[in-house]
Design a protein around this motif. Structure first.
Motif, PDB file in Angstrom:
ATOM      1  N   GLU A 953       0.828  -1.203   0.000  1.00 19.45           N
ATOM      2  CA  GLU A 953       0.000   0.000   0.000  1.00 19.45           C
ATOM      3  C   GLU A 953       0.864   1.255   0.000  1.00 19.45           C
ATOM      4  O   GLU A 953       1.919   1.304   0.627  1.00 19.45           O
ATOM      5  CB  GLU A 953      -0.888  -0.005   1.249  1.00 19.45           C
ATOM      6  N   ALA A 954       0.400   2.288  -0.698  1.00 13.67           N
ATOM      7  CA  ALA A 954       1.021   3.628  -0.667  1.00 13.67           C
ATOM      8  C   ALA A 954       2.493   3.578  -1.020  1.00 13.67           C
ATOM      9  O   ALA A 954       3.351   3.999  -0.263  1.00 13.67           O
ATOM     10  CB  ALA A 954       0.821   4.265   0.707  1.00 13.67           C
ATOM     11  N   GLN A 955       2.812   3.046  -2.191  1.00 14.05           N
ATOM     12  CA  GLN A 955       4.205   2.961  -2.603  1.00 14.05           C
ATOM     13  C   GLN A 955       4.804   4.331  -2.910  1.00 14.05           C
ATOM     14  O   GLN A 955       4.142   5.217  -3.424  1.00 14.05           O
ATOM     15  CB  GLN A 955       4.323   2.079  -3.853  1.00 14.05           C
ATOM     16  N   SER A 956       6.100   4.469  -2.584  1.00 11.06           N
ATOM     17  CA  SER A 956       6.819   5.697  -2.910  1.00 11.06           C
ATOM     18  C   SER A 956       7.162   5.700  -4.395  1.00 11.06           C
ATOM     19  O   SER A 956       7.649   4.708  -4.934  1.00 11.06           O
ATOM     20  CB  SER A 956       8.109   5.774  -2.081  1.00 11.06           C
ATOM     21  N   LYS A 957       6.946   6.810  -5.047  1.00 12.96           N
ATOM     22  CA  LYS A 957       7.310   6.928  -6.456  1.00 12.96           C
ATOM     23  C   LYS A 957       8.814   6.782  -6.639  1.00 12.96           C
ATOM     24  O   LYS A 957       9.275   6.243  -7.641  1.00 12.96           O
ATOM     25  CB  LYS A 957       6.833   8.272  -7.004  1.00 12.96           C
ATOM     26  N   ASP A 958       9.568   7.278  -5.659  1.00 10.66           N
ATOM     27  CA  ASP A 958      11.029   7.177  -5.756  1.00 10.66           C
ATOM     28  C   ASP A 958      11.480   5.723  -5.730  1.00 10.66           C
ATOM     29  O   ASP A 958      12.429   5.347  -6.430  1.00 10.66           O
ATOM     30  CB  ASP A 958      11.686   7.941  -4.603  1.00 10.66           C
ATOM     31  N   GLU A 959      10.827   4.902  -4.903  1.00 10.81           N
ATOM     32  CA  GLU A 959      11.193   3.483  -4.845  1.00 10.81           C
ATOM     33  C   GLU A 959      10.949   2.808  -6.192  1.00 10.81           C
ATOM     34  O   GLU A 959      11.780   2.051  -6.695  1.00 10.81           O
ATOM     35  CB  GLU A 959      10.380   2.776  -3.761  1.00 10.81           C
ATOM     36  N   ILE A 960       9.776   3.061  -6.765  1.00  9.40           N
ATOM     37  CA  ILE A 960       9.444   2.445  -8.049  1.00  9.40           C
ATOM     38  C   ILE A 960      10.394   2.932  -9.137  1.00  9.40           C
ATOM     39  O   ILE A 960      10.878   2.141  -9.963  1.00  9.40           O
ATOM     40  CB  ILE A 960       7.980   2.761  -8.420  1.00  9.40           C
ATOM     41  N   ALA A 961      10.709   4.234  -9.104  1.00 10.37           N
ATOM     42  CA  ALA A 961      11.639   4.779 -10.096  1.00 10.37           C
ATOM     43  C   ALA A 961      13.013   4.149  -9.940  1.00 10.37           C
ATOM     44  O   ALA A 961      13.689   3.828 -10.932  1.00 10.37           O
ATOM     45  CB  ALA A 961      11.722   6.294  -9.955  1.00 10.37           C
ATOM     46  N   GLN A 962      13.448   3.961  -8.675  1.00  8.94           N
ATOM     47  CA  GLN A 962      14.756   3.342  -8.424  1.00  8.94           C
ATOM     48  C   GLN A 962      14.770   1.907  -8.948  1.00  8.94           C
ATOM     49  O   GLN A 962      15.727   1.467  -9.583  1.00  8.94           O
ATOM     50  CB  GLN A 962      15.064   3.349  -6.933  1.00  8.94           C
ATOM     51  N   TYR A 963      13.675   1.187  -8.726  1.00  5.14           N
ATOM     52  CA  TYR A 963      13.595  -0.191  -9.200  1.00  5.14           C
ATOM     53  C   TYR A 963      13.691  -0.258 -10.722  1.00  5.14           C
ATOM     54  O   TYR A 963      14.432  -1.077 -11.272  1.00  5.14           O
ATOM     55  CB  TYR A 963      12.288  -0.839  -8.728  1.00  5.14           C
ATOM     56  N   HIS A 964      12.974   0.602 -11.418  1.00  2.00           N
ATOM     57  CA  HIS A 964      13.011   0.566 -12.880  1.00  2.00           C
ATOM     58  C   HIS A 964      14.377   1.005 -13.408  1.00  2.00           C
ATOM     59  O   HIS A 964      14.849   0.483 -14.432  1.00  2.00           O
ATOM     60  CB  HIS A 964      11.892   1.428 -13.451  1.00  2.00           C
ATOM     61  N   ARG A 965      15.023   1.951 -12.718  1.00  3.29           N
ATOM     62  CA  ARG A 965      16.393   2.309 -13.118  1.00  3.29           C
ATOM     63  C   ARG A 965      17.306   1.102 -12.973  1.00  3.29           C
ATOM     64  O   ARG A 965      18.152   0.842 -13.835  1.00  3.29           O
ATOM     65  CB  ARG A 965      16.907   3.471 -12.263  1.00  3.29           C
ATOM     66  N   ASP A 966      17.145   0.391 -11.884  1.00  2.00           N
ATOM     67  CA  ASP A 966      17.993  -0.778 -11.661  1.00  2.00           C
ATOM     68  C   ASP A 966      17.726  -1.860 -12.700  1.00  2.00           C
ATOM     69  O   ASP A 966      18.658  -2.504 -13.198  1.00  2.00           O
ATOM     70  CB  ASP A 966      17.762  -1.340 -10.256  1.00  2.00           C
ATOM     71  N   ARG A 967      16.463  -2.061 -13.031  1.00  2.00           N
ATOM     72  CA  ARG A 967      16.140  -3.081 -14.033  1.00  2.00           C
ATOM     73  C   ARG A 967      16.780  -2.745 -15.375  1.00  2.00           C
ATOM     74  O   ARG A 967      17.333  -3.619 -16.054  1.00  2.00           O
ATOM     75  CB  ARG A 967      14.624  -3.220 -14.163  1.00  2.00           C
ATOM     76  N   ARG A 968      16.714  -1.472 -15.746  1.00  2.00           N
ATOM     77  CA  ARG A 968      17.397  -1.061 -16.985  1.00  2.00           C
ATOM     78  C   ARG A 968      18.899  -1.261 -16.861  1.00  2.00           C
ATOM     79  O   ARG A 968      19.581  -1.634 -17.831  1.00  2.00           O
ATOM     80  CB  ARG A 968      17.070   0.393 -17.305  1.00  2.00           C
ATOM     81  N   SER A 969      19.408  -1.021 -15.671  1.00  2.00           N
ATOM     82  CA  SER A 969      20.840  -1.210 -15.438  1.00  2.00           C
ATOM     83  C   SER A 969      21.233  -2.673 -15.594  1.00  2.00           C
ATOM     84  O   SER A 969      22.294  -2.988 -16.143  1.00  2.00           O
ATOM     85  CB  SER A 969      21.204  -0.709 -14.038  1.00  2.00           C
TER      86      SER A 969
END
Length: 1014
Positions: A953-969
């Motif tokens: 619940e109530a996920q941080s946008k920064d966390e999701i953005a960090q995850y997608h950056r890492d996946r691209r990495s």
């Protein structure tokens, strides 16, 4: 060494090739006729043999040792040499990191040993060994601001390495001395910088000048990065699903790839969150780990060195560290102290009832936690914060509404701050919650009542302070008049509390020079002076009590004459507790560490919430202090439980079983069979001693010989219960610098500094700060070996490099003539791959020609026995040997023997180095293939990982953005791995390509049978 000569009518161009320090690729071209002081030295030939040109066997043995010890590069990765260039007695278990470093093509290690096991020493050994083997030249140490001087001094004193602290002042000096465009990162190959300074814009501009903007070059810009207290750069993740990079994480992530080798130090590398831990591992070695990707266990085992105190044993299997004695000091809290806790509880309850929104509730809980922290510390600290908070509420300044981001990270980030920054951060946090209470008269009234209580109680000791005073008096002045030699450290989280305790102790007659203080406002030099005072024998310095904030809880050694520590308050982050205790429970402690904290006397009965809260913190402190398990990730669970318990979110928590099987990321695996590990390391070290003959008597012989040749006064025996101590005389001329570091650092106020004696034996120096260990890197020994080595090309030294001994060894057929030569194998890049002293020789009969002896091992053994037990030849025998040198044509035969030995040794070493190259390349390939498989498996999970976020619940946008950056990495890393593999393999191949041998004959020995000496 002359490389090439080009002649002309009036001038000659001579190209010289370096033979010093293994930089054989460096050349210098000069016009011979205009060079001042030009002359040709006989560096590549056997010494001249004349009847008056013989040295004593002892002098030649000292000369050979100096040559042998300078041959510091070995194709054998098991031969450790850094331990003999260390000014401390090395424990066997401390050799594990350097042994791993030598066995790897690139050094990527996380030294995660328990607090107090000597990670600084382990890092120094790795740095020294890499320097000796020409695998490193440019080293940068990054550490907390308060530890820069400690690192500089320890590298100098313990390893003879001259590091420079780079800061704003040093930058200004570099501009004055080297020009406005000079960069200190280029001027100083061995540098130390603080992490806070490195974050600043000036440091970043300097790095931009030397670090390629488009990624690392091959070879890389720097060689070795040592990052101390590395957990500070791991992304914090106290309650997040996914760890977000902090500014410090981004800084080191950007810097690390430009270093060939990386060595990170942290006793607490794992905060219980796997994403945070893998992010740290990725910075250590981005060719084996990626943040957010579960690492291969074998990769973690290769990269992480972690031993716990309870696993460290001596050669007999006995525990090396004493078990801590952790106990509570009972306190009877009076009603008026319970009253303030009741007011604070009413304040928190009133706002909890009024605030129902999630964000507001979190901010309200934060205020409660911060006020409780201060209250549990001291009335004075509580009063100061209440005053600041009340003033904030009364002001008209605008504040930002609280939000999840800074609330979630606050305590994790606050754990990295010193006392001054912590106070600012906590007061800022309180100010940001202003909108939650403004206009609420009941809450403001409670604040005023709490402030009145604090004002009334800050001038006198509360119940806890009284118990502290009673404890200190019992330990330090039991008869009320005379001070004992016992010392105590009292830790508090806040400078306000430390100042308050100082005044209380002063009013009780415990002040002046008996009490010292350490906090974050002190300069690095002032901290070091205080450390020296506290480490000095109590009979030589009056300080008995140290009041310290957590600014002293990292990287400062206080164990020499102190084994008592009191936690006056209990920090909400258990890692701080372990760091505090590590100041006395560490390598070198000779007494049982006694750890004390406070608990209410009614904790085991029906109590109010005040004693219940304090009892809960006491249980946390006791668990940490007992050190019965690896608390690395458990501490994160405890920290979270503390916050939830003290805000009323939970009623209790099972502290004893915290984290067992429930931590989110597990612990860092620790080596448990340290005994077997130690035995192997000790065997390797013993082999080095045997091969290089590094003994206390041998080192002293080198120094004695050099002092005599340099016309200096000899060493003098010192009367002491420990034998083997020597007074260094007043040295003259350039030899004055050989006395560096001998003066005591902290003399008595009314006395001149005394010169400490030296010893050449690590066992004698162990545990003594009034003695200096003269190791191979110490200025006295280093200057001595340098002088003797200079005799190879300088006849003015006074060494003939020839000796003759008489022996009754049964293996002697006739006169044996042996020669020693310096053999060097150089790689294509001009860096020394291997160096050693070779021996060759044969028989020189009275009639007939020289006959080579091809049994190299038997020859070496006989020459060693002759130098050790043979008798010096008389002048008459020496004259006969000079005649035989000519009559038997020994020169030609011995030169041929040296050439034969050089050729056979080169062939053997080329095979060894080829195997070494293949092993390094295979290891690189295997590591990268393993990493690629790990990345493919992670990417193959697809939407499975994304489901993690949708379920919360109530996920941080920064966390999701960090995850997608890492996946691209991950995808990008997978694409680049093949190219990286090729570049790494090319670097290894270049290092070992086309090894070229160089041979420099250095000495001759005649071994004369007893029957021929008559």
């Amino acid at each position: 060494m002359v490389g090439d000569v080009t002649g002309a009518d009036r001038s000659t161009l001579v190209t010289l090739q370096s033979v010093e320090d293994g930089r054989y690729g460096e050349t210098l071209s000069v016009i011979w006729e205009v060079e001042p002081g030009r002359r040709t030295l006989p560096s590549g030939s056997l010494p001249e043999i004349t009847k008056d040109g013989f040295d004593s066997p002892e002098r030649l043995a000292a000369f050979l040792d100096a040559i042998r010890w300078s041959a510091v590069t070995s194709a054998d990765v098991k031969t450790l040499q850094a331990p003999f260039r260390s000014g401390v007695a090395i424990e066997d278990y401390q050799l594990e990191p350097v042994a791993r470093a030598l066995d790897a093509p690139r050094v990527n290690l996380l030294l995660a040993d328990d607090v107090g096991l000597g990670k600084t020493i382990e890092a120094g050994l790795v740095a020294q060994e890499l320097l000796l083997r020409q695998r490193s030249r440019k080293i940068v140490v990054v550490c907390p601001a308060g530890l820069t001087v400690k690192w500089r001094d320890e590298m100098a004193e313990k390893f003879g390495l001259d590091f420079t602290v780079i800061d704003s002042e040093r930058c200004a000096e570099v501009r004055r001395t080297h020009g406005s465009a000079a960069n200190p990162f280029e001027v100083y190959p061995l540098a130390i910088v603080s992490l806070p300074w490195l974050r600043g814009p000036k440091a970043q501009r300097l790095l931009d000048e030397v670090v390629p903007a488009d990624g690392p070059t091959y070879p890389r810009t720097f060689d070795l990065l040592i990052l101390d207290e590395a957990h500070h750069v791991a992304p914090a993740a106290p309650k997040q699903v996914y760890a977000i990079d902090s500014q410090q994480t981004k800084l080191i992530r950007r810097l690390a790839p430009h270093f060939t080798h990386r060595l990170f130090l942290s006793a607490t590398p794992h905060n219980g969150y796997q994403a945070s831990f893998t992010a740290l591992l990725e910075i250590v070695d981005d060719q084996r780990f990626a943040r957010g990707v579960d690492p291969d266990p074998s990769a973690v085992k290769d990269v992480v060195v972690r031993r716990l105190k309870r696993h460290i044993v001596d050669a007999d299997g006995k525990p090396r560290f004493l078990q801590r004695d952790a106990r509570e000091i009972p306190v009877v809290y009076p009603e008026d102290e319970r009253e303030i806790h009741g007011l604070l509880k009413d304040f928190a309850d009133a706002r909890r009832k009024r605030l129902n929104q999630t964000k507001s509730r979190k901010a309200a809980d934060l205020v409660t936690l911060l006020l409780k922290k201060r209250l549990f510390s001291s009335p004075y600290a509580f009063g100061q914060t209440i005053t600041v908070y009340a003033d904030t509420l009364a002001s008209k300044a605008k504040t930002l509404p609280p939000d999840d981001e800074w609330l979630e990270d606050f305590f994790e980030e606050a754990a990295t701050l010193d006392d001054e920054a912590l106070e600012e951060a906590e007061h800022d946090a309180l100010a940001r919650t202003k909108p939650l209470v403004q206009g609420e008269s009941d809450e403001l009234a409670l604040l005023r009542r709490m402030k009145d209580w604090a004002d009334a109680h800050e001038a006198q000791p509360d119940a806890k302070a009284k118990e502290l005073i009673t404890y200190l008096k019992a330990v330090c002045i039991p008869d009320g008049e005379h001070w004992t030699n016992e010392r105590v450290i009292v830790f508090t989280e806040y400078r306000d509390t430390k100042d308050w305790l100082r005044e209380l102790l002063r009013s009780e007659g415990m002040g002046a020079d008996r009490v010292a203080e350490l906090d974050g406002s002190m300069t690095a030099d002032a901290r070091e002076q205080l450390r020296l005072a506290f480490q000095k024998d109590p009979s030589e310095h009056p300080v008995r009590i140290l009041l310290a904030t957590d600014a002293a809880s990292e990287g400062i050694d206080l164990q020499d004459h102190c084994h008592r520590l009191v936690n006056y308050d209990i920090p909400f982050n258990p890692n701080k507790l372990e760091q505090r205790i590590g100041r006395i429970d560490r390598y070198g402690q000779r007494e049982i560490p006694q750890i004390r904290h406070f608990v209410g006397t009614g904790w085991d009965q029906a109590v109010d919430s005040y004693e219940a809260d304090l009892e809960f913190l006491s249980r946390v402190a006791k668990k940490v202090a007992r050190m019965e398990e690896d608390l690395g990730s458990v501490n994160a669970v405890l920290s979270d439980a503390v916050q939830r318990r003290l805000t009323g979110e939970i009623n209790d928590f099972d502290v004893e079983n915290a984290g067992r099987g429930k931590t989110k990321g597990g612990n860092v695996p620790a080596e448990t069979d340290v005994g077997e590990q130690v035995r192997k390391l000790r065997a390797n070290l013993d082999e080095t001693v045997a091969e290089l003959r590094i003994t206390p008597a041998g080192v002293k012989r080198v120094v004695d010989t050099a002092l005599h040749l340099a016309r200096q006064q000899p060493l003098k025996d010192v009367v002491d219960p420990d034998s083997g101590l020597y007074e260094v005389p007043t040295l003259t001329g350039s030899w004055e610098r050989a006395s560096a570091g001998l003066l005591e650092k902290l003399p008595a106020s009314d006395e001149e500094p005394k010169q400490r004696p030296v010893t050449f034996d690590q066992r004698t120096a162990k545990g003594r700060d009034d003695v200096v260990l003269a190791h191979l890197g110490h200025p006295l020994v280093a200057m001595s070996t340098r002088l003797l080595r200079a005799a190879v090309s300088g006849d003015e030294i006074g060494l003939h490099r020839v000796t003759a001994v008489v022996s009754d060894d049964p293996e002697l057929e006739t006169v044996l003539v042996g020669a020693y030569s310096r053999f060097v194998l150089v790689g294509a890049d001009g860096v020394r791959l291997h160096e050693e002293v070779l021996h060759a020789g044969g028989w020189a009969p009275q009639t007939g020609r020289f006959r080579r002896w091809e049994s190299v091992h038997r020859l070496g053994d006989l020459l060693d026995r002759a130098l050790t037990t043979g008798k010096p030849a008389t002048p008459r025998v020496q004259a006969k040997m000079a005649e035989r040198w000519e009559s038997a044509r020994v020169l030609d035969g011995l030169s041929s023997a040296i050439q034969w030995r050089t050729t056979t040794r080169r062939e053997s070493l080329v095979r060894t180095l080829a195997q070494r190259q293949e092993a390094e390349q295979s290891r690189i390939t295997a590591n990268l293939e393993q990493f690629a498989a790990t990345l493919r498996a992670q990417l193959g999970k697809g939407d499975e990982q994304d489901a993690l976020f949708s379920a919360v619940e109530a996920q941080s946008k920064d966390e999701i953005a960090q995850y997608h950056r890492d996946r691209r990495s991950w995808e990008e890393r997978l694409r680049r791995l093949e190219g990286e593999r090729d570049r790494e393999l090319e670097q290894v191949a270049a290092r070992y390509a086309d090894p070229q041998p160089h041979s420099f004959p250095v000495a001759v020995i005649f071994v004369v049978p007893q029957r021929e000496a008559l």
